[in-house]
Design an enzyme around this catalytic site. Structure first.
Site, PDB file in Angstrom:
ATOM      1  N   ARG A   1       0.842  -1.197   0.000  1.00 63.29           N
ATOM      2  CA  ARG A   1       0.000   0.000   0.000  1.00 63.29           C
ATOM      3  C   ARG A   1       0.879   1.249   0.000  1.00 63.29           C
ATOM      4  O   ARG A   1       1.329   1.712   1.041  1.00 63.29           O
ATOM      5  CB  ARG A   1      -0.920  -0.015   1.218  1.00 63.29           C
TER       6      ARG A   1
ATOM      7  N   ASP B   1       2.091   5.149  -0.263  1.00 60.77           N
ATOM      8  CA  ASP B   1       1.567   6.392   0.302  1.00 60.77           C
ATOM      9  C   ASP B   1       1.313   7.433  -0.782  1.00 60.77           C
ATOM     10  O   ASP B   1       1.705   7.273  -1.935  1.00 60.77           O
ATOM     11  CB  ASP B   1       2.556   6.960   1.317  1.00 60.77           C
TER      12      ASP B   1
ATOM     13  N   TYR C   1      12.125  -1.231  -3.712  1.00 62.88           N
ATOM     14  CA  TYR C   1      11.897   0.170  -4.029  1.00 62.88           C
ATOM     15  C   TYR C   1      13.194   0.807  -4.524  1.00 62.88           C
ATOM     16  O   TYR C   1      14.293   0.349  -4.209  1.00 62.88           O
ATOM     17  CB  TYR C   1      11.440   0.942  -2.790  1.00 62.88           C
TER      18      TYR C   1
ATOM     19  N   ARG D   1      11.513   6.057   3.267  1.00 66.83           N
ATOM     20  CA  ARG D   1      11.818   7.484   3.209  1.00 66.83           C
ATOM     21  C   ARG D   1      12.609   7.948   4.428  1.00 66.83           C
ATOM     22  O   ARG D   1      13.451   8.846   4.320  1.00 66.83           O
ATOM     23  CB  ARG D   1      10.517   8.270   3.061  1.00 66.83           C
TER      24      ARG D   1
END
Length: 308
Positions: free
Chosen positions: A70, A72, A133, A229
């Site tokens: 999921r 952001d 990622y 992040r």
């Protein structure tokens, strides 16, 4: 509002009688989405796809999607995976034409590029064994090429990737990443970080400026909210000399959020790929992913909180 807490489709071991599980491979540009998961009054990837699927199949009710990770608000994806359970007769009627029809219905910032019947035991969320990622940073003094601005963060100081990779190696393995995550009630922050490295790659060959990008590759069995992040934010402090190489590891060991670590902007982050085991191991992987995950001396916490 953060889409992290939104519900996904109910967890099942497989499709109910009369249904067939369909795997969707998809990509999206996250800039104008409030993340993946449905939120009232906000535009989300899940809602766009579910609405398009309902329209092209002429169904009176929407079909709920389950996704591998999921993402952001503002985060991109080009290797996202989801599944949906469709009635057998509907799949037989629409299956061969579904990909083209969805392409004609979906907006330009989300694309489904593969639709196929999933193997037995497949669950987009729980059967995944890792998510990968990439976070892209430009440290060129002149800034980011305007045509790359929606995918690349500008850092206004030169980055030393050798120092950043030394810091990254201290974070690999299974740890409680509470210091790098936004905590959710009743959810674990234990994750296994499988790969974390920085590489220099050329700018877009058609870009007008010189220079290169610093690209972080981050791969783990799962991620908790803000984890990538925040990790990148900590390593940028090492790369530009504001903090020593040991700093990200010290933050991890501290177990609590550190005010010096910024959760950097989402637009530099892209979900690149989701990994799954061989077909004959899918069901077992799904069962393992729902079990308790702990570190020595810690209480058991369900691993159902699997997020991208």
């Amino acid at each position: 509002m953060v889409n992290d807490c939104a519900e996904q489709a109910p967890v099942k071991d497989g499709p109910a009688a009369g249904l067939v599980r369909i795997r969707l491979d998809l990509a999206y540009h996250g800039a104008e989405f409030s993340g993946w998961a449905r939120q009232r009054g906000r535009r989300t990837v899940q809602e766009e796809i579910e609405s398009a699927l309902q329209v092209v199949t002429r169904s009176p009710e929407p079909f709920a999607l389950t996704v591998a990770g999921r993402t952001d608000a503002g985060v991109h994806a080009r290797g996202q995976v989801a599944h949906v359970d469709l009635p057998l007769e509907l799949w037989a009627e629409h299956g061969e034409k579904l990909l083209r029809r969805l392409a004609g219905r979906l907006p330009g910032d989300v694309r489904i590029y593969r639709v196929a019947e999933a193997p037995a035991g497949f669950d987009a969320r729980f059967a995944a064994i890792w998510r990968r990622y990439a976070y892209r940073v430009a440290d060129h003094q002149g800034g980011v090429d305007p045509l790359l601005r929606g995918h690349v963060l500008w850092h206004d100081r030169p980055l030393d990737l050798e120092r950043m990779n030394a810091a990254a190696r201290l974070l690999l393995g299974e740890h409680d990443f509470a210091a790098y995550c936004k905590k959710r009630e009743g959810a674990t922050t234990i994750r296994t970080l499988l790969e974390l490295r920085w590489d220099r790659v050329p700018m877009d060959p058609y870009a007008s400026q010189e220079g290169s990008l610093a690209v972080a590759t981050v791969r783990a069995d799962a991620f908790c909210h803000n984890m990538v992040r925040a990790l990148v934010g900590a390593m940028l402090l090492v790369g530009d000399g504001h903090r020593p190489v040991e700093f990200p590891g010290e933050v991890l060991a501290g177990g609590v959020r550190n005010s010096a670590v910024n959760v950097i902007r989402p637009y530099g982050l892209t979900l690149e790929e989701v990994g799954y085991p061989a077909d004959d191991q899918l069901a077992e992987r799904g069962r393992l992913a729902r079990r308790m995950r702990t570190l020595p001396g810690m209480p058991a916490v369900p691993t159902g909180d699997v997020e991208g």
